[in-house]
Design an enzyme around this catalytic site. Structure first.
Site: not given
Length: 414
Positions: A113, A142, A176-177, A201, A386
């Site tokens: 992604h 990510d 995707e998130e 990933e 994140h």
């Protein structure tokens, strides 16, 4: 005369054998040489990551996603791919599919992604930067590092003029998130057309992932009856109290032996302090790797809520299926063993792991099937995902580029 003819024949055979050896060697790249070429690719790889990181692409941020999509389409075309895009409805942004045809028979899907979890303005606040050991920025590992890993692996293969695969397909998705609502169907469709699926990933160490968790939502809803909390509480049926009772009963829905967890995370109920609440609800997060656990948790939950503390209340339990797991399976295990062997050829150790979070690899996996073989965390090594301190390990870039290229070369020859 007979002896001389034999000598001439032997000489011809030796020459042909020598040429065959040279041709075979020309078709293969020694591991140390491929690693050296991957090391030379590190500088342009980091330039790609910088370009991607410095554009905000939080899920739903249409403008930034559109900018990065245009970059990725252009890059794939430059690598010789035919490219198709389609809206990832209901999500913002496009699914990008690039296809490169080879001369062999084995097919590969490389997917990752290009959205992040970060809000508008984050890229300007925390732009890409590099120190002696790490690179930093929103989405650097990510998964913009994974996007760059795909692009520069293709560059390595192009530079080597390697075409022994049947098809190389690339999928970049923009959502995707938040669960891949606009891309999960495409992922599943594409995966079923390929022999191998690599998802990029980031691992937090030199590892490939052979199993991931699935993610479900669980819900309890209670209906009661409102009344005055001061003058007539007995006339009501307190939905909040019944909900509390149910959550205590449901606290052990998980199964540690199977790696199943159920955690109640959201609770709501009532309107005002002086009114007995007529409704209350809770939501929970379920993680699992055993495919049978969804049915088991649903059945157990529906059975348990039949036992009520407050007569006259109505209680329901439901389960909403989300991202499925990449369940542990022989095809993925075999693929990981091949990756380990190739990594060992450059003097490095690769660990096969199971991860607790869910990824798009779950949509690619086909239960009870050897095809496709799915391998997760083929991206760059990183951590702090994140968070404000997200980073990638610079020392992992070249070995991980080598790994994907070497896997495609090796598997194409089978």
């Amino acid at each position: 005369m007979h002896v001389r003819r034999n000598a001439l024949t032997a000489s011809i055979l030796a020459t042909l054998f020598s040429c065959g050896i040279q041709a075979a060697n020309a078709a293969e790249v020694a591991p140390d040489l491929l690693l050296k070429k991957a090391q030379a690719e590190q500088k342009p790889y980091l330039a790609t990551v910088k370009q991607l990181v410095d554009i905000d692409t939080g899920t739903g941020q249409a403008a930034g996603l559109k900018m990065v999509s245009a970059v990725l389409v252009e890059r794939l075309k430059a690598l010789g791919a035919s490219v198709e895009t389609s809206p990832a409805t209901p999500s913002a942004g496009d699914n990008i599919v690039g296809t490169i045809k080879g001369t062999g028979s084995k097919s590969f899907l490389l997917m990752i992604h290009y959205d992040t979890v970060f809000g508008p303005g984050t890229a300007a606040k925390r732009p890409f930067r590099v120190d002696a050991e790490r690179a930093y920025g929103p989405g650097v590992a990510d998964a913009k590092g994974g996007v760059a890993m795909v692009l520069h692996t293709l560059q390595l293969l192009k530079d080597e003029k390697f075409k022994d695969f049947g098809t190389l397909t690339v999928l970049f998705n923009p959502d995707e998130e938040t669960g891949s609502a606009g891309s999960k169907t495409l992922i599943a469709e594409l995966a079923r057309k390929h022999d191998y699926v690599f998802s990029f990933e980031p691992p937090d160490k030199d590892a490939v992932t052979v199993a991931t968790n699935g993610i479900n939502g669980v819900f309890v809803d209670v209906k009661g009856k409102s009344s005055h909390a001061g003058s007539a509480p007995e006339a009501g049926r307190n939905a909040a109290m019944e909900l509390a009772h149910q959550l205590v009963q449901l606290k052990d829905l998980g199964d540690p032996a199977k790696g199943t967890t159920v955690n109640w995370t959201l609770i709501k109920g009532g309107e005002k302090r002086n009114i007995i609440p007529s409704s209350a609800a809770a939501e929970g997060d379920m993680r699992y790797s055993d495919l049978s656990e969804s049915d088991r948790v649903l059945a157990d939950g529906q059975r348990i809520v039949q036992s009520k503390m407050i007569d006259g209340t109505e209680v329901s339990f439901r389960l909403d299926k989300g991202r499925p797991p990449l369940a542990k399976n022989p095809a993925t295990d075999d693929l990981a063993k091949t990756a380990q062997a190739l990594y060992g050829k450059i003097g490095r150790t690769l660990e096969p792991i199971a991860m607790r979070f869910g990824t798009d690899a779950g949509y690619a996996y086909v239960p009870d099937s050897q095809k496709p073989a799915v391998l997760e965390t083929m991206g760059v090594v990183g951590a702090g995902l994140h968070a404000d301190d997200e980073y990638m390990e610079l020392s992992s870039i070249a070995p991980r580029l080598y790994l994907t290229a070497a896997l495609i070369m090796q598997l194409s020859g089978k």
